[in-house]
Design an enzyme around this catalytic site. Structure first.
Site, PDB file in Angstrom:
ATOM      1  NE  ARG A  21      -2.770  -0.911   3.426  1.00  0.00           N
ATOM      2  CZ  ARG A  21      -2.718  -2.116   4.109  1.00  0.00           C
ATOM      3  NH1 ARG A  21      -3.215  -3.066   3.421  1.00  0.00           N
ATOM      4  NH2 ARG A  21      -2.264  -2.163   5.252  1.00  0.00           N
ATOM      5  CB  SER A  38      -3.013 -15.086   4.332  1.00  0.00           C
ATOM      6  OG  SER A  38      -3.713 -14.187   4.947  1.00  0.00           O
ATOM      7  CB  CYS A  42      -7.727 -16.662  16.265  1.00  0.00           C
ATOM      8  SG  CYS A  42      -6.378 -15.783  16.404  1.00  0.00           S
ATOM      9  CB  VAL A  80      14.263 -18.163   5.731  1.00  0.00           C
ATOM     10  CG1 VAL A  80      15.456 -17.408   6.064  1.00  0.00           C
ATOM     11  CG2 VAL A  80      13.389 -17.582   4.875  1.00  0.00           C
ATOM     12  CG  ASP A 279       2.799 -15.130  18.541  1.00  0.00           C
ATOM     13  OD1 ASP A 279       2.214 -14.109  18.646  1.00  0.00           O
ATOM     14  OD2 ASP A 279       2.596 -16.304  18.369  1.00  0.00           O
ATOM     15  CB  ALA A 297      -3.934 -12.205  16.234  1.00  0.00           C
ATOM     16  CE1 TYR A 422     -30.705  -0.212  29.046  1.00  0.00           C
ATOM     17  CE2 TYR A 422     -32.035   1.879  28.818  1.00  0.00           C
ATOM     18  CZ  TYR A 422     -31.911   0.590  29.199  1.00  0.00           C
ATOM     19  OH  TYR A 422     -32.974  -0.082  29.850  1.00  0.00           O
TER      20      TYR A 422
HETATM   21  C1  FAD Z   1      -5.009 -22.437  17.923  1.00  0.00           C
HETATM   22  C2  FAD Z   1      -4.536 -21.026  18.075  1.00  0.00           C
HETATM   23  C3  FAD Z   1      -5.706 -20.068  18.421  1.00  0.00           C
HETATM   24  C4  FAD Z   1      -5.260 -18.760  18.644  1.00  0.00           C
HETATM   25  N1  FAD Z   1      -6.413 -17.959  18.989  1.00  0.00           N
HETATM   26  C5  FAD Z   1      -6.024 -16.639  19.132  1.00  0.00           C
HETATM   27  C6  FAD Z   1      -7.202 -15.647  19.361  1.00  0.00           C
HETATM   28  O1  FAD Z   1      -8.157 -16.213  19.755  1.00  0.00           O
HETATM   29  N2  FAD Z   1      -6.836 -14.582  19.596  1.00  0.00           N
HETATM   30  C7  FAD Z   1      -5.689 -13.839  19.370  1.00  0.00           C
HETATM   31  O2  FAD Z   1      -5.361 -12.609  19.417  1.00  0.00           O
HETATM   32  N3  FAD Z   1      -4.629 -14.722  19.253  1.00  0.00           N
HETATM   33  C8  FAD Z   1      -4.793 -15.744  19.000  1.00  0.00           C
HETATM   34  N4  FAD Z   1      -3.779 -17.007  18.473  1.00  0.00           N
HETATM   35  C9  FAD Z   1      -2.410 -16.115  18.540  1.00  0.00           C
HETATM   36  C10 FAD Z   1      -2.064 -15.637  17.187  1.00  0.00           C
HETATM   37  O3  FAD Z   1      -2.485 -16.544  16.078  1.00  0.00           O
HETATM   38  C11 FAD Z   1      -0.753 -15.208  16.987  1.00  0.00           C
HETATM   39  O4  FAD Z   1      -0.457 -14.346  18.123  1.00  0.00           O
HETATM   40  C12 FAD Z   1      -0.405 -14.669  15.725  1.00  0.00           C
HETATM   41  O5  FAD Z   1      -0.640 -15.622  14.740  1.00  0.00           O
HETATM   42  C13 FAD Z   1       1.060 -14.272  15.781  1.00  0.00           C
HETATM   43  O6  FAD Z   1       1.294 -13.800  14.408  1.00  0.00           O
HETATM   44  P1  FAD Z   1       3.002 -14.181  13.877  1.00  0.00           P
HETATM   45  O7  FAD Z   1       3.091 -13.650  12.391  1.00  0.00           O
HETATM   46  O8  FAD Z   1       3.918 -13.740  15.045  1.00  0.00           O
HETATM   47  O9  FAD Z   1       2.982 -15.662  13.775  1.00  0.00           O
HETATM   48  P2  FAD Z   1       2.195 -16.832  13.011  1.00  0.00           P
HETATM   49  O10 FAD Z   1       0.888 -16.174  12.643  1.00  0.00           O
HETATM   50  O11 FAD Z   1       2.261 -17.872  13.883  1.00  0.00           O
HETATM   51  O12 FAD Z   1       3.177 -16.762  11.600  1.00  0.00           O
HETATM   52  C14 FAD Z   1       4.325 -17.230  11.722  1.00  0.00           C
HETATM   53  C15 FAD Z   1       4.423 -18.000  10.451  1.00  0.00           C
HETATM   54  O13 FAD Z   1       6.116 -17.988  10.241  1.00  0.00           O
HETATM   55  C16 FAD Z   1       6.565 -19.442   9.448  1.00  0.00           C
HETATM   56  N5  FAD Z   1       8.077 -19.545   9.702  1.00  0.00           N
HETATM   57  C17 FAD Z   1       8.697 -19.544  10.928  1.00  0.00           C
HETATM   58  N6  FAD Z   1       9.903 -19.986  10.692  1.00  0.00           N
HETATM   59  C18 FAD Z   1      10.164 -19.654   9.275  1.00  0.00           C
HETATM   60  C19 FAD Z   1      11.260 -19.839   8.505  1.00  0.00           C
HETATM   61  N7  FAD Z   1      12.293 -20.042   8.871  1.00  0.00           N
HETATM   62  N8  FAD Z   1      10.861 -19.795   7.269  1.00  0.00           N
HETATM   63  C20 FAD Z   1       9.818 -19.679   6.770  1.00  0.00           C
HETATM   64  N9  FAD Z   1       8.668 -19.512   7.471  1.00  0.00           N
HETATM   65  C21 FAD Z   1       8.697 -19.576   8.771  1.00  0.00           C
HETATM   66  C22 FAD Z   1       5.823 -20.429  10.289  1.00  0.00           C
HETATM   67  O14 FAD Z   1       5.555 -21.596   9.708  1.00  0.00           O
HETATM   68  C23 FAD Z   1       4.398 -19.645  10.539  1.00  0.00           C
HETATM   69  O15 FAD Z   1       3.378 -20.068   9.689  1.00  0.00           O
HETATM   70  C24 FAD Z   1      -4.043 -18.433  18.419  1.00  0.00           C
HETATM   71  C25 FAD Z   1      -2.940 -19.091  17.848  1.00  0.00           C
HETATM   72  C26 FAD Z   1      -3.544 -20.393  17.785  1.00  0.00           C
HETATM   73  C27 FAD Z   1      -2.367 -21.386  17.338  1.00  0.00           C
END
Ligand code: FAD
Length: 561
Positions: A21, A38, A42, A80, A279, A297, A422
């Site tokens: 964007r 993508s 959650c 990576v 995370d 998230a 309300y």
């Molecule tokens: C079951 C579940 C339920 C959840 N429920 C909630 C909720 O209700 N509310 C909320 O706020 N949060 C929730 N979360 C947490 C939320 O999903 C995470 O906080 C958020 O997705 C973090 O984003 P991120 O980009 O840091 O990691 P992610 O979204 O986990 O993405 C990281 C990605 O990086 C990839 N990766 C890692 N290392 C490499 C590498 N070396 N090369 C290439 N790719 C790589 C991984 O495969 C992964 O797909 C939930 C998580 C889970 C698992």
């Protein structure tokens, strides 16, 4: 400018879209080691029960759409392996062909997320019936296995992922044991509030084991530290997540004191051309003023947007995190924000709190239900520190309001005056959050003294003087053992019956009537009057689960929920 992004889900995909964007000409390449990008992490647990009917629905975008809509090149099954900071390249392994190659970057965004923790000390985590839940492939494998095999399921870990997985497997018709090493599930909630969730879990057939960790997993059972054996043909390990810092450590990037990747105000790592979000990073908690970690998230998306903006010189006010979260457990909605008693104590912040139990809508509305709210505030300033709400109605709405107040640095006075919408179908004219502020101000300004529900048991056991100010028929249905019944409607006439040489503790159903009775008694000159905050409804919810599992002597003649 060429941006390379590691991780293609919440933070990674958000950063990629924002870069596009901001710069139509940027070359953007996103690497994801899994099969999908993508997807809705959650929503993963809801596929187990069928609430999300097909696994395809979990995937919000695919590489083709990313290219067509945004000209973002997505390479899935591409891990990576290394960041070569000197050359400004990353080494990537194509997991389908085994080919390893280098890709150059001008700016790199790390959003690798967090890995499920599988301690080596627990034997058997590598057995084929043991699962973790992180991505779409995981949840498909788990569902196929769990629903395709007879036998019970053990879910290990009572955080969000464990609780939601247990709930959805139970809704799918499986017999589930939820095992948690701490004395409670769902750490964002205090021990008093979480008893409502413990009750909800067991009322819906979940076998809940608290205060006992897993020591080993065998093909047909899980063995706990106490020696207890739990039959389980499927095991889900959900004891927490650890920031994925492998690449960052290897690249010599600074790691923070909480073991997340260190970042500055703009989400730059110790290498200014490398950003990190989500995370995997260490964040700043604006309430404790300390570094912390938060695997949610919303923060990951905001951080990704801010990092991308910074690449293009757009400034961003990093106000840290407060930690706002929500959970559904069967019929209960639960939400929390900011500090709870445990975290306020650990941070050394002086606080007090109130409980409010009131109808979430006008009580004559057909689906109105009690809402249980706990509000923490700093003493002596009245600054709002945190809140937890649980009920069948909109707990999340109440907590969102309080989260906004905390973010704006609001106090109890601000919350008291907050004008909310309300209508009887949505709430009450004096909403629970306004009511909590009023109750809090009474404590802050010393108008009344209170005891919380968790102080009632020792007092009852010590023979303290409790007065139940509900009407006679309410008292007859259930009351605190040994409590004297002086209904509010007779209170002023019978005030002389109350001993003045000892503390007296007043309760009703929700603390409203007992508050009035307390004021009348205090104004009659009684020196030691205490309102039981949370009152009988809160007390029953607080006591119930432990009464059931321990068989201990009850302190109420019957429960009223
Ligand atoms: C079951 C579940 C339920 C959840 N429920 C909630 C909720 O209700 N509310 C909320 O706020 N949060 C929730 N979360 C947490 C939320 O999903 C995470 O906080 C958020 O997705 C973090 O984003 P991120 O980009 O840091 O990691 P992610 O979204 O986990 O993405 C990281 C990605 O990086 C990839 N990766 C890692 N290392 C490499 C590498 N070396 N090369 C290439 N790719 C790589 C991984 O495969 C992964 O797909 C939930 C998580 C889970 C698992």
């Amino acid at each position: 400018m060429k941006a390379v992004i590691i991780g293609g889900v919440t933070g990674g995909a958000s950063a990629a879209a924002r870069i596009r964007r901001l710069n139509e000409k940027a070359e953007i390449v996103m690497f994801e080691k899994g099969q999908h990008v993508s997807f809705s992490n959650c929503s993963l647990p809801y596929y187990l029960s069928g609430e999300v009917p097909s696994s395809d629905k979990l995937i919000l975008m695919d590489p083709e759409k990313f290219w067509k809509r945004n000209h973002i090149e997505v390479r899935v099954n591409s891990e990576v392996l290394e960041i070569n900071r000197g050359r400004k390249t990353v080494s990537v392994k194509n997991l389908e062909t085994g080919e390893v190659y280098e890709e150059a970057y001008d700016k790199l965004v790390l959003s690798p997320g967090a890995n499920p923790i599988l301690p080596r000390s627990i034997k058997g985590t590598d057995l084929p019936h043991v699962f973790t839940v992180r991505n779409v492939s995981d949840i498909v494998r788990l569902k196929d296995y769990a629903l395709g095999h007879e036998g019970e399921i053990a879910v290990v870990g009572g955080g969000f992922i464990g609780v939601e997985t247990a709930e959805n497997l139970s809704l799918a018709g499986k017999k589930v044991t939820l095992i948690e090493a701490a004395e409670q599930i769902m750490m964002p909630f205090d021990y008093d509030m979480v008893q409502i969730l413990h009750k909800e879990a067991v009322d819906h057939g979940i076998h809940l084991i608290l205060g006992d960790g897993v020591s080993r997993i065998e093909p047909d059972r899980v063995v706990l530290s106490s020696g207890t054996e739990v039959q389980a043909g499927t095991v889900v390990m959900a004891i927490g997540v650890a920031p994925d810092t492998g690449l960052a450590v290897k690249a010599g990037l600074k790691i923070g004191e909480t073991r997340g990747i260190w970042v500055n105000h703009n989400y730059q790592t110790s290498d200014p051309d490398i950003y990190a979000v989500g995370d995997a990073i260490e964040v700043y908690n604006r309430l404790t003023c300390r570094p912390s970690r938060l695997a949610l998230a919303g923060p990951a998306q905001r951080q990704a947007r801010a990092a991308a903006s910074h690449m293009y010189g757009e400034l961003h006010n990093n106000c840290g995190v407060i930690g706002s979260c929500a959970l559904k457990l069967f019929d209960m909605n639960a939400a929390a924000t900011g500090l709870n008693e445990k975290t306020a104590k650990a941070a050394g912040i002086p606080y007090d709190f109130v409980y409010v139990q009131q109808s979430d809508k006008v009580s004559i509305m057909p689906d109105s239900a009690p809402l249980h709210l706990k509000l923490l505030f700093e003493t002596p300033t009245g600054r709002i520190l945190g809140a937890q709400a649980i009920g069948k109605g909109s707990a999340d709405k109440r907590i969102d309001v309080i989260a906004a107040m905390i973010t704006m640095g609001g106090t109890l006075e601000d919350l008291k005056e907050l004008e909310l919408c309300y209508s009887p179908v949505f709430g009450t004219a004096k909403d629970a959050v306004n009511q909590a502020a009023l109750a809090g101000l009474n404590i802050l300004y010393g108008k009344i003294r209170q005891i919380p529900v968790y102080d009632v048991r020792p007092l009852v056991e010590a023979g303290a003087y409790f007065i139940d100010v509900r009407e006679v028929d309410e008292y007859a249905k259930g009351h605190v053992t040994g409590a004297v019944n002086i209904p509010l409607s007779e209170f002023r006439e019978r005030i002389g019956e109350i001993p003045t040489d000892r503390p007296v503790y007043l309760y009703c159903r929700t603390s409203h009537r007992s508050y009035q009775a307390c004021l009348a008694l205090m104004q009659s000159g009684h020196p030691q009057v205490y309102n039981v905050s949370g009152s009988f409804q809160g007390l029953c919810l607080y006591e119930y689960y432990n009464d059931m599992v321990t068989g201990r002597q009850r302190i109420v003649t019957d429960y009223i929920f």
